[in-house]
Design a protein around this motif. Structure first.
Motif, PDB file in Angstrom:
ATOM      1  N   ALA A  32       0.933  -1.381  -0.060  1.00  0.00           N
ATOM      2  CA  ALA A  32      -0.380  -0.136  -0.330  1.00  0.00           C
ATOM      3  C   ALA A  32       0.970   1.073   0.046  1.00  0.00           C
ATOM      4  O   ALA A  32       0.373   2.426  -0.917  1.00  0.00           O
ATOM      5  CB  ALA A  32      -1.255  -0.064   1.060  1.00  0.00           C
ATOM      6  N   HIS A  33       1.852   1.259   0.963  1.00  0.00           N
ATOM      7  CA  HIS A  33       2.420   2.374   0.603  1.00  0.00           C
ATOM      8  C   HIS A  33       3.887   3.206   0.039  1.00  0.00           C
ATOM      9  O   HIS A  33       3.714   3.902  -0.989  1.00  0.00           O
ATOM     10  CB  HIS A  33       3.517   2.213   1.695  1.00  0.00           C
ATOM     11  CG  HIS A  33       3.801   2.446   3.233  1.00  0.00           C
ATOM     12  ND1 HIS A  33       3.432   2.944   3.983  1.00  0.00           N
ATOM     13  CD2 HIS A  33       1.756   2.412   4.102  1.00  0.00           C
ATOM     14  CE1 HIS A  33       3.169   3.151   5.456  1.00  0.00           C
ATOM     15  NE2 HIS A  33       1.607   2.724   5.000  1.00  0.00           N
ATOM     16  N   LEU A  34       4.325   1.593  -0.986  1.00  0.00           N
ATOM     17  CA  LEU A  34       4.762   1.807  -2.165  1.00  0.00           C
ATOM     18  C   LEU A  34       3.768   2.183  -3.306  1.00  0.00           C
ATOM     19  O   LEU A  34       4.416   3.041  -4.589  1.00  0.00           O
ATOM     20  CB  LEU A  34       4.726   0.438  -2.620  1.00  0.00           C
ATOM     21  CG  LEU A  34       5.885   0.582  -3.897  1.00  0.00           C
ATOM     22  CD1 LEU A  34       6.883   1.132  -4.050  1.00  0.00           C
ATOM     23  CD2 LEU A  34       6.240  -0.823  -4.527  1.00  0.00           C
ATOM     24  N   GLU A  35       2.074   2.020  -3.193  1.00  0.00           N
ATOM     25  CA  GLU A  35       1.263   1.960  -4.754  1.00  0.00           C
ATOM     26  C   GLU A  35       0.939   3.581  -4.273  1.00  0.00           C
ATOM     27  O   GLU A  35       0.732   4.598  -5.291  1.00  0.00           O
ATOM     28  CB  GLU A  35       0.047   1.408  -4.637  1.00  0.00           C
ATOM     29  CG  GLU A  35       0.421  -0.383  -4.944  1.00  0.00           C
ATOM     30  CD  GLU A  35      -0.641  -1.202  -4.897  1.00  0.00           C
ATOM     31  OE1 GLU A  35      -1.415  -0.394  -4.693  1.00  0.00           O
ATOM     32  OE2 GLU A  35      -0.875  -2.223  -5.895  1.00  0.00           O
ATOM     33  N   ALA A  36       1.309   4.355  -2.810  1.00  0.00           N
ATOM     34  CA  ALA A  36       0.998   5.013  -2.413  1.00  0.00           C
ATOM     35  C   ALA A  36       1.672   6.249  -2.851  1.00  0.00           C
ATOM     36  O   ALA A  36       1.762   7.401  -4.133  1.00  0.00           O
ATOM     37  CB  ALA A  36       0.682   5.357  -1.350  1.00  0.00           C
ATOM     38  N   TYR A  37       2.697   5.814  -3.007  1.00  0.00           N
ATOM     39  CA  TYR A  37       4.378   7.057  -3.182  1.00  0.00           C
ATOM     40  C   TYR A  37       4.108   6.481  -4.925  1.00  0.00           C
ATOM     41  O   TYR A  37       3.906   7.671  -5.780  1.00  0.00           O
ATOM     42  CB  TYR A  37       5.226   6.118  -3.903  1.00  0.00           C
ATOM     43  CG  TYR A  37       6.869   6.649  -3.950  1.00  0.00           C
ATOM     44  CD1 TYR A  37       7.296   8.091  -2.891  1.00  0.00           C
ATOM     45  CD2 TYR A  37       7.820   6.537  -4.329  1.00  0.00           C
ATOM     46  CE1 TYR A  37       8.390   8.671  -2.913  1.00  0.00           C
ATOM     47  CE2 TYR A  37       8.581   7.059  -5.207  1.00  0.00           C
ATOM     48  CZ  TYR A  37       8.962   7.951  -4.529  1.00  0.00           C
ATOM     49  OH  TYR A  37       9.482   9.153  -4.817  1.00  0.00           O
ATOM     50  N   ILE A  38       3.948   5.874  -5.224  1.00  0.00           N
ATOM     51  CA  ILE A  38       3.528   5.588  -7.670  1.00  0.00           C
ATOM     52  C   ILE A  38       2.822   6.460  -7.564  1.00  0.00           C
ATOM     53  O   ILE A  38       2.755   7.408  -8.542  1.00  0.00           O
ATOM     54  CB  ILE A  38       3.492   4.329  -7.433  1.00  0.00           C
ATOM     55  CG1 ILE A  38       4.913   3.551  -7.462  1.00  0.00           C
ATOM     56  CG2 ILE A  38       2.801   4.326  -9.347  1.00  0.00           C
ATOM     57  CD1 ILE A  38       4.650   1.617  -7.360  1.00  0.00           C
TER      58      ILE A  38
ATOM     59  N   VAL B 201       2.895  12.206  -0.394  1.00  0.00           N
ATOM     60  CA  VAL B 201       4.114  11.594   0.346  1.00  0.00           C
ATOM     61  C   VAL B 201       5.372  11.147   0.312  1.00  0.00           C
ATOM     62  O   VAL B 201       5.874  11.685  -1.133  1.00  0.00           O
ATOM     63  CB  VAL B 201       3.677   9.675  -1.146  1.00  0.00           C
ATOM     64  CG1 VAL B 201       4.307   8.531  -0.538  1.00  0.00           C
ATOM     65  CG2 VAL B 201       2.446   9.754  -0.990  1.00  0.00           C
ATOM     66  N   GLU B 202       5.721  11.611   0.858  1.00  0.00           N
ATOM     67  CA  GLU B 202       7.276  11.118   1.709  1.00  0.00           C
ATOM     68  C   GLU B 202       8.670  10.614   0.731  1.00  0.00           C
ATOM     69  O   GLU B 202       8.027   8.988   0.804  1.00  0.00           O
ATOM     70  CB  GLU B 202       8.047  11.513   2.439  1.00  0.00           C
ATOM     71  CG  GLU B 202       6.619  12.813   3.242  1.00  0.00           C
ATOM     72  CD  GLU B 202       7.545  12.875   5.187  1.00  0.00           C
ATOM     73  OE1 GLU B 202       8.292  11.736   5.611  1.00  0.00           O
ATOM     74  OE2 GLU B 202       6.830  13.656   5.539  1.00  0.00           O
TER      75      GLU B 202
END
Length: 327
Positions: free
Chosen positions: A36-42, A50-51
């Motif tokens: 989820a964090h990776l997709e949020a960054y993408i 997103v930092e």
């Protein structure tokens, strides 16, 4: 094999408490959050919501997860052995006392015993409980260069079963081999046990030594323990049982200590595919974040085949919870 040993019962009780499921669910939650964090960054990094530190945190999390699952897989054979029984094979030359040993351990005449060499032709299996641990004991044909067709087939089956063994009981006639490490090592090499498989050397026919016994604790071969035994009188049986119990404890471990053990081969396959995907992510061969995210999806799907389906909505829930997007 039906549950029969105390160690099996302890393992079953621990699994009934859900520790293994909790472990896998925890990994699934960690992986879901990382994805989820990776997709949020993408999807949202260009909007400064997103930092960039998210990427390093995801990478650190996935590296740690890969290490945890690899450690679990390395220890997985313990759970499988405890669940299905340790496959122990009695091997040795003809007339060393292999069938007599089987009968002694199972306390009944399960195998035919004869002074005629080559009596045992097929593999005979008996399930046993040794020190609370499950054992599937196999008696096999004497290992020699047989010429008669039926015996030759028996020797071939013995060799095949030996290659599949988790533990080897190498039976030797103590009157025909010097109980020194060098001589025992040579006799063990002649049996050709699988490399890395633990062995116990059983020096049978101790009653024929005429009182000139050898201290069992003083004998070993290539790091494998050896013990004196007389299948005829039963002398040395207790020492052998204690030695076998120690070997089984080393193979199966204590089901109450450490993290819960892997017991299903199906779980092992899915976890292996999961950790392979995590390894591809961690290598980061081409630096493409979309490809990296796909590796996490693959890993998550493999875990989901054990824990149950994890839907896309779980990913979205984490994104909306942890980042200021969609608000």
């Amino acid at each position: 094999m039906a549950l029969r040993g105390a160690a099996q019962r302890r393992q079953a009780l621990r699994q009934m408490e859900g520790e293994l499921g909790q472990l896998y669910q925890g990994w699934s939650h960690t992986l879901t959050q990382a994805l989820a964090h990776l997709e949020a960054y993408i999807d949202f990094s260009e909007d400064d919501n997103v930092e960039e530190e998210v990427l390093s945190r995801v990478a650190s999390t996935v590296r740690a997860l890969e290490q945890q699952i690899r450690a679990h897989l390395r220890d997985g054979r313990r759970g499988e052995l405890l669940r299905g029984g340790v496959r122990a094979v009695i091997a040795g030359p003809p007339n060393a006392g292999k069938s007599s040993l089987l009968n002694l351990l199972c306390r009944r005449p399960a195998a035919i015993v004869s002074p005629v060499a080559g009596t045992t032709r097929d593999v005979l299996e008996v399930p046993l409980d040794i020190g609370g641990y499950p054992l599937v004991l196999s008696d096999t044909a004497g290992l020699r260069a047989a010429t008669e067709p039926v015996e030759r087939e028996g020797v071939a089956r013995a060799r095949q079963r030996l290659c599949q063994a988790d533990l080897v009981l190498a039976v030797l006639d103590v009157t025909s081999v010097s109980p020194t490490p060098l001589a025992l090592g040579a006799a063990l090499d002649a049996l050709e046990p699988p490399p890395g498989t633990p062995c116990v050397l059983v020096l049978n026919k101790a009653d024929l030594l005429g009182g000139q016994g050898v201290s069992p604790s003083a004998t070993c071969a290539q790091g494998h323990p050896a013990t004196l035994l007389s299948c005829k009188t039963g002398e040395g049986l207790e020492a052998l049982l204690e030695l076998l119990a120690k070997q089984l404890e080393q193979l199966c471990g204590d089901p109450l200590l450490g993290s819960p053990s892997l017991t299903q081969s199906r779980h092992s396959r899915h976890l292996g595919a999961c950790v392979a995907a995590l390894a591809r992510f961690n290598r980061g061969d081409n630096g493409d974040l979309a490809v990296a995210a796909e590796q996490l999806r693959v890993a998550r799907r493999e875990l989901g085949r054990i824990t149950g389906h994890v839907g896309t909505e779980d990913i979205l829930d984490v994104i909306f919870r942890d980042f200021c997007v969609g608000k």
